[in-house]
Design a protein around this motif. Structure first.
Motif, mmCIF file in Angstrom:
data_model
loop_
_atom_site.group_PDB
_atom_site.id
_atom_site.type_symbol
_atom_site.label_atom_id
_atom_site.label_comp_id
_atom_site.label_asym_id
_atom_site.label_seq_id
_atom_site.Cartn_x
_atom_site.Cartn_y
_atom_site.Cartn_z
ATOM 1 N N LEU A 13 -3.442 22.161 -16.952
ATOM 2 C CA LEU A 13 -2.902 21.979 -15.603
ATOM 3 C C LEU A 13 -1.579 22.715 -15.400
ATOM 4 C CD1 LEU A 13 -3.681 18.212 -14.980
ATOM 5 C CD2 LEU A 13 -4.863 20.196 -14.048
ATOM 6 N N ALA A 14 -0.641 22.523 -16.298
ATOM 7 C CA ALA A 14 0.688 23.106 -16.128
ATOM 8 C C ALA A 14 0.646 24.631 -16.228
ATOM 9 C CB ALA A 14 1.649 22.538 -17.160
ATOM 10 N N ASN A 15 0.006 25.150 -17.259
ATOM 11 C CA ASN A 15 -0.038 26.591 -17.423
ATOM 12 C C ASN A 15 -0.869 27.253 -16.328
ATOM 13 O OD1 ASN A 15 1.578 27.077 -19.749
ATOM 14 N ND2 ASN A 15 0.006 26.049 -20.943
ATOM 15 N N GLY A 16 -1.919 26.596 -15.875
ATOM 16 C CA GLY A 16 -2.704 27.134 -14.764
ATOM 17 C C GLY A 16 -1.872 27.263 -13.500
ATOM 18 N N SER A 71 -4.887 22.221 -29.648
ATOM 19 C CA SER A 71 -4.361 20.917 -30.055
ATOM 20 C C SER A 71 -5.495 19.902 -30.161
ATOM 21 C CB SER A 71 -3.328 20.439 -29.040
ATOM 22 O OG SER A 71 -2.926 19.131 -29.341
ATOM 23 N N GLN A 72 -5.287 18.900 -30.987
ATOM 24 C CA GLN A 72 -6.282 17.851 -31.172
ATOM 25 C C GLN A 72 -6.108 16.707 -30.168
ATOM 26 O OE1 GLN A 72 -8.815 18.121 -33.321
ATOM 27 N NE2 GLN A 72 -8.024 20.163 -33.825
ATOM 28 N N GLN A 73 -4.938 16.617 -29.551
ATOM 29 C CA GLN A 73 -4.672 15.512 -28.629
ATOM 30 C C GLN A 73 -5.198 15.848 -27.233
ATOM 31 O OE1 GLN A 73 -0.494 14.825 -28.787
ATOM 32 N NE2 GLN A 73 -0.565 13.959 -30.842
ATOM 33 N N ARG A 74 -5.866 14.891 -26.631
ATOM 34 C CA ARG A 74 -6.481 15.092 -25.317
ATOM 35 C C ARG A 74 -5.424 15.289 -24.231
ATOM 36 N NH1 ARG A 74 -11.409 13.871 -22.661
ATOM 37 N NH2 ARG A 74 -11.076 13.164 -20.523
ATOM 38 N N PHE A 75 -4.336 14.523 -24.277
ATOM 39 C CA PHE A 75 -3.292 14.635 -23.263
ATOM 40 C C PHE A 75 -2.640 16.010 -23.292
ATOM 41 C CE2 PHE A 75 1.195 14.284 -22.051
ATOM 42 C CZ PHE A 75 1.032 13.911 -20.722
ATOM 43 N N ALA A 126 1.773 36.646 -19.814
ATOM 44 C CA ALA A 126 1.232 36.696 -21.180
ATOM 45 C C ALA A 126 1.729 35.495 -21.983
ATOM 46 C CB ALA A 126 1.631 37.994 -21.854
ATOM 47 N N GLY A 127 2.963 35.101 -21.776
ATOM 48 C CA GLY A 127 3.495 33.915 -22.445
ATOM 49 C C GLY A 127 2.795 32.644 -22.002
ATOM 50 N N PHE A 128 2.484 32.539 -20.714
ATOM 51 C CA PHE A 128 1.761 31.362 -20.220
ATOM 52 C C PHE A 128 0.339 31.318 -20.775
ATOM 53 C CE2 PHE A 128 4.706 31.376 -16.387
ATOM 54 C CZ PHE A 128 5.452 30.320 -16.864
ATOM 55 N N ILE A 180 -0.636 30.875 -11.716
ATOM 56 C CA ILE A 180 -0.942 31.162 -10.309
ATOM 57 C C ILE A 180 0.334 31.431 -9.523
ATOM 58 C CG2 ILE A 180 -1.837 30.140 -8.175
ATOM 59 C CD1 ILE A 180 -3.938 28.733 -9.949
ATOM 60 N N VAL A 181 1.357 30.602 -9.726
ATOM 61 C CA VAL A 181 2.610 30.763 -8.983
ATOM 62 C C VAL A 181 3.306 32.071 -9.339
ATOM 63 C CG1 VAL A 181 4.936 29.815 -8.675
ATOM 64 C CG2 VAL A 181 2.963 28.307 -8.580
ATOM 65 N N THR A 182 3.441 32.361 -10.625
ATOM 66 C CA THR A 182 4.143 33.591 -10.998
ATOM 67 C C THR A 182 3.355 34.829 -10.601
ATOM 68 O OG1 THR A 182 3.234 33.500 -13.240
ATOM 69 C CG2 THR A 182 5.433 32.582 -12.901
ATOM 70 N N SER A 183 2.036 34.787 -10.698
ATOM 71 C CA SER A 183 1.233 35.941 -10.294
ATOM 72 C C SER A 183 1.346 36.183 -8.793
ATOM 73 C CB SER A 183 -0.229 35.732 -10.673
ATOM 74 O OG SER A 183 -0.367 35.679 -12.060
#
Length: 52
Positions: free
Chosen positions: A27-30, A16-20, A4-6, A34-37
């Motif tokens: 990418l990171a949260n995805g 956020s307004q920034q593309r990066f 839920a935190g992720f 996946i790893v924690t699940s």
């Protein structure tokens, strides 16, 4: 609760307004979701096998 935190962090990054920041958040949260699940799933399987 960890997933839920992720998910919350993913939504906050998407606002956020920034593309990066958007790209890194997706990418990171995805990957983390996946790893924690998958680890939770494997732990549940191990707990089910060890129960009598």
């Amino acid at each position: 609760m960890i997933d839920a935190g992720f998910i919350l962090a993913l939504f906050m990054g998407m606002r956020s307004q920034q593309r990066f920041v958007k790209l890194f958040s997706i990418l990171a949260n995805g990957v983390f979701i996946i790893v924690t699940s998958s680890m939770i799933y494997l732990l549940l399987i191990a707990n089910g096998i060890s129960e009598p």
